[in-house]
Design a protein around this motif. Structure first.
Motif, PDB file in Angstrom:
ATOM      1  N   ALA A  48       0.837  -1.192   0.000  1.00 34.71           N
ATOM      2  CA  ALA A  48       0.000   0.000   0.000  1.00 34.71           C
ATOM      3  C   ALA A  48       0.871   1.241   0.000  1.00 34.71           C
ATOM      4  O   ALA A  48       1.963   1.262   0.581  1.00 34.71           O
ATOM      5  CB  ALA A  48      -0.934   0.006   1.203  1.00 34.71           C
ATOM      6  N   LEU A  49       0.378   2.270  -0.653  1.00 36.00           N
ATOM      7  CA  LEU A  49       0.972   3.599  -0.633  1.00 36.00           C
ATOM      8  C   LEU A  49       0.094   4.421   0.290  1.00 36.00           C
ATOM      9  O   LEU A  49      -1.087   4.638   0.003  1.00 36.00           O
ATOM     10  CB  LEU A  49       0.987   4.184  -2.050  1.00 36.00           C
ATOM     11  CG  LEU A  49       1.782   5.448  -2.330  1.00 36.00           C
ATOM     12  CD1 LEU A  49       3.259   5.229  -2.076  1.00 36.00           C
ATOM     13  CD2 LEU A  49       1.557   5.882  -3.779  1.00 36.00           C
ATOM     14  N   CYS A  50       0.626   4.860   1.441  1.00 27.28           N
ATOM     15  CA  CYS A  50      -0.224   5.486   2.444  1.00 27.28           C
ATOM     16  C   CYS A  50       0.560   6.493   3.271  1.00 27.28           C
ATOM     17  O   CYS A  50       1.789   6.597   3.162  1.00 27.28           O
ATOM     18  CB  CYS A  50      -0.868   4.433   3.335  1.00 27.28           C
ATOM     19  SG  CYS A  50       0.281   3.172   3.937  1.00 27.28           S
ATOM     20  N   SER A  51      -0.155   7.240   4.096  1.00 29.27           N
ATOM     21  CA  SER A  51       0.489   8.296   4.886  1.00 29.27           C
ATOM     22  C   SER A  51       0.827   7.851   6.299  1.00 29.27           C
ATOM     23  O   SER A  51       1.445   8.604   7.054  1.00 29.27           O
ATOM     24  CB  SER A  51      -0.421   9.532   4.937  1.00 29.27           C
ATOM     25  OG  SER A  51      -1.668   9.211   5.515  1.00 29.27           O
ATOM     26  N   VAL A  67       0.194  13.039  -4.117  1.00 27.13           N
ATOM     27  CA  VAL A  67       1.441  13.508  -4.734  1.00 27.13           C
ATOM     28  C   VAL A  67       2.337  12.319  -5.091  1.00 27.13           C
ATOM     29  O   VAL A  67       2.948  12.278  -6.172  1.00 27.13           O
ATOM     30  CB  VAL A  67       2.182  14.476  -3.790  1.00 27.13           C
ATOM     31  CG1 VAL A  67       3.559  14.836  -4.347  1.00 27.13           C
ATOM     32  CG2 VAL A  67       1.356  15.744  -3.579  1.00 27.13           C
ATOM     33  N   ALA A  68       2.392  11.340  -4.195  1.00 25.60           N
ATOM     34  CA  ALA A  68       3.219  10.162  -4.453  1.00 25.60           C
ATOM     35  C   ALA A  68       2.691   9.361  -5.634  1.00 25.60           C
ATOM     36  O   ALA A  68       3.462   8.818  -6.441  1.00 25.60           O
ATOM     37  CB  ALA A  68       3.275   9.285  -3.208  1.00 25.60           C
ATOM     38  N   LEU A  69       1.358   9.287  -5.775  1.00 26.17           N
ATOM     39  CA  LEU A  69       0.763   8.605  -6.927  1.00 26.17           C
ATOM     40  C   LEU A  69       1.194   9.282  -8.219  1.00 26.17           C
ATOM     41  O   LEU A  69       1.554   8.614  -9.200  1.00 26.17           O
ATOM     42  CB  LEU A  69      -0.759   8.626  -6.799  1.00 26.17           C
ATOM     43  CG  LEU A  69      -1.567   8.050  -7.968  1.00 26.17           C
ATOM     44  CD1 LEU A  69      -1.306   6.560  -8.118  1.00 26.17           C
ATOM     45  CD2 LEU A  69      -3.063   8.320  -7.761  1.00 26.17           C
ATOM     46  N   GLY A  70       1.193  10.611  -8.230  1.00 24.15           N
ATOM     47  CA  GLY A  70       1.647  11.344  -9.409  1.00 24.15           C
ATOM     48  C   GLY A  70       3.117  11.101  -9.704  1.00 24.15           C
ATOM     49  O   GLY A  70       3.504  10.963 -10.869  1.00 24.15           O
ATOM     50  N   LEU A 126      -5.748  11.005 -13.737  1.00 22.51           N
ATOM     51  CA  LEU A 126      -4.715  11.011 -14.785  1.00 22.51           C
ATOM     52  C   LEU A 126      -3.550  10.074 -14.450  1.00 22.51           C
ATOM     53  O   LEU A 126      -3.139   9.282 -15.310  1.00 22.51           O
ATOM     54  CB  LEU A 126      -4.235  12.432 -15.049  1.00 22.51           C
ATOM     55  CG  LEU A 126      -3.215  12.565 -16.190  1.00 22.51           C
ATOM     56  CD1 LEU A 126      -3.518  13.783 -17.060  1.00 22.51           C
ATOM     57  CD2 LEU A 126      -1.799  12.667 -15.632  1.00 22.51           C
ATOM     58  N   PRO A 127      -2.982  10.106 -13.233  1.00 24.72           N
ATOM     59  CA  PRO A 127      -1.933   9.126 -12.927  1.00 24.72           C
ATOM     60  C   PRO A 127      -2.399   7.682 -13.059  1.00 24.72           C
ATOM     61  O   PRO A 127      -1.653   6.820 -13.535  1.00 24.72           O
ATOM     62  CB  PRO A 127      -1.550   9.464 -11.480  1.00 24.72           C
ATOM     63  CG  PRO A 127      -1.886  10.896 -11.325  1.00 24.72           C
ATOM     64  CD  PRO A 127      -3.124  11.091 -12.148  1.00 24.72           C
TER      65      PRO A 127
END
Length: 458
Positions: A48-51, A67-70, A126-127
């Motif tokens: 997972a990409l998370c904070s 921002v990280a997804l972009g 978009l990403p």
């Protein structure tokens, strides 16, 4: 933690996770993706990409997952463009998704193309679109929206297109931009980002778009009905289903096109798609043939269905602004039917001019020749007032007499459904349209599911 291979897709919805996916936990006012990390893990997500960390999954902890997804999409994009990927970006106040759908099908006839169904035009969509491309993708079609200055510029830093298409400058989100010139400044960020060896495809029929030619280093290719447009339509006409037919004229060649999508406004969208396809190297004859074969793809955009009793429902309820409302009303006028019924909700984000814009739209709806106009919801009061006043002026009747005079206001979607259940007859054509936030696509679905007038249900 060792390396975890992501063999699936990147997704932000735990309900769509498949084995091998990377789940991005997006924060939100109503739903926080971090609360669904366990669901994502159970569905097979590998990371997972998370904070913030969570024991449910191996986590890549970042300050801002959006921002990280972009950033992730940009790195994938950089590698794909090095391998020859050609990217087209599309923006405009209206018609982005329809044009993207047409172009995706035209380019798809020439090679593997990524052009997702629906509207994925912001910092998340978009990403995600970029991340569906792979080494085998030849063409990538990106829709770029904006709700303020700098938004499109930020999207182009994730994925910088080689070809940029600007459709129009209208009134969508006027409340946020403040003026049409502000909208034009934001839309022009796309052509400013193009490389010198790229192409800006500009609608010559829109003065603000035409003026963007001075804002780009790229080659400019003009499209439209204007006689000086390099890619233009001649001999334009509509068939009995309001589908455009025209001759595509470009580079000294002439080729017939018969569109499968509804509305005269689709001719302009088709020309923009043609310009982009020509810019990446397709031949005019190939483009014309592919446009003729292209059909509607994304939901709730002039989506036409016929009920069992012969009532036609046109669901154009994905979104609305003054320009798209006028285009939809013109399409309704071109459709063959016993009566034409316009069921219209309000247009959001128009700023202080909203009451005047709605009043004007109501008048224009009556002028378009509708037999019945149903204004839905409290925000459509000005629309109803304009329509009633125009009806009285044109037909010399009391606008306060309501439904029998062709103009009626109902408080909500349920009221509209109840009214229409009693008045629709076989052969009627019903247009349903409003801004997305009003949810009138549900009304269109209810109309299609409703039993024919006079039938008996258990």
């Amino acid at each position: 933690m060792g390396a975890v291979p992501v063999t699936g897709a990147v997704t932000v919805d735990s309900r769509t996770v498949s084995p091998g996916d990377l789940f991005v936990a997006l924060p939100g006012e109503r739903v926080d993706g971090h609360a669904h990390l366990g669901d994502a893990a159970g569905a097979g997500a590998v990371a997972a990409l998370c904070s913030r960390p969570d024991p449910a999954l191996p986590c890549i902890v970042v300050a801002d997952p959006v921002v990280a997804l972009g950033a992730l999409a940009h790195e994938v994009y950089r590698r794909l463009t090095a391998g020859g990927l050609v990217t087209v970006g599309i923006t405009g106040s209206s018609g982005k998704t329809s044009t993207k759908d047409l172009l995706g099908q035209v380019l798809g006839a020439a090679g593997p193309t990524v052009s997702p169904v629906g509207s994925f035009n912001n910092d998340i969509g978009l990403p995600l679109t970029v991340l569906t491309a792979d080494a085998g993708t030849r063409y990538l079609v990106l829709e770029m929206g904006a709700r303020g200055s700098g938004h499109i510029a930020r999207l182009t830093r994730v994925a910088r297109p080689r070809v940029g298409v600007v459709l129009n400058v209208g009134s969508a989100h006027l409340g946020e931009f403040g003026s049409a010139d502000g909208i034009a400044a934001a839309k022009g960020e796309l052509v400013e980002a193009l490389p010198a060896d790229g192409t800006a495809v500009l609608n010559a029929d829109d003065p603000r778009v035409r003026a963007m030619a001075t804002r780009t280093r790229a080659r400019v290719l003009s499209t439209g009905l204007a006689p000086d447009a390099e890619v233009r339509a001649e001999d334009v006409e509509l068939d009995e289903r309001a589908r455009g037919r025209f001759t595509l004229v470009t580079a000294g060649e002439r080729h017939p096109v018969e569109l499968q999508v509804i509305g005269a406004h689709q001719v302009s969208n088709a020309l923009s798609a043609a310009g982009a396809a020509l810019a990446v190297g397709l031949a005019p004859a190939q483009v014309a043939a592919a446009l003729t074969a292209a059909g509607p793809r994304s939901r709730w955009r002039m989506e036409v269905d016929v009920r069992a009793d012969g009532v036609t429902v046109v669901n154009d309820a994905y979104n609305a602004n003054p320009e798209s409302m006028r285009a939809a009303l013109a399409a309704l006028a071109g459709l063959a039917g016993r009566r034409r019924v316009a069921v219209l909700g309000a247009m959001a984000e128009l700023g202080p001019d909203a009451p005047a814009e709605h009043e004007r739209l109501g008048r224009e709806a009556v002028r378009s020749g509708v037999d019945l106009l149903v204004a839905v919801g409290p925000d459509a009061v000005a629309l109803h007032a304009g329509a009633a006043a125009e009806w009285a002026q044109r037909y010399g009747r009391d606008p306060g007499r309501g439904q029998e005079e062709g103009v009626v206001h109902v408080p909500d979607r349920e009221g509209a459904a109840a009214l229409l259940a009693g008045v629709l007859e076989p052969g009627d054509v019903v247009l349903v349209k409003a801004s997305r936030s009003y949810g009138l696509e549900l009304l269109a679905a209810e109309l299609l599911a409703a039993p024919p007038a006079g039938s008996v249900t258990a």
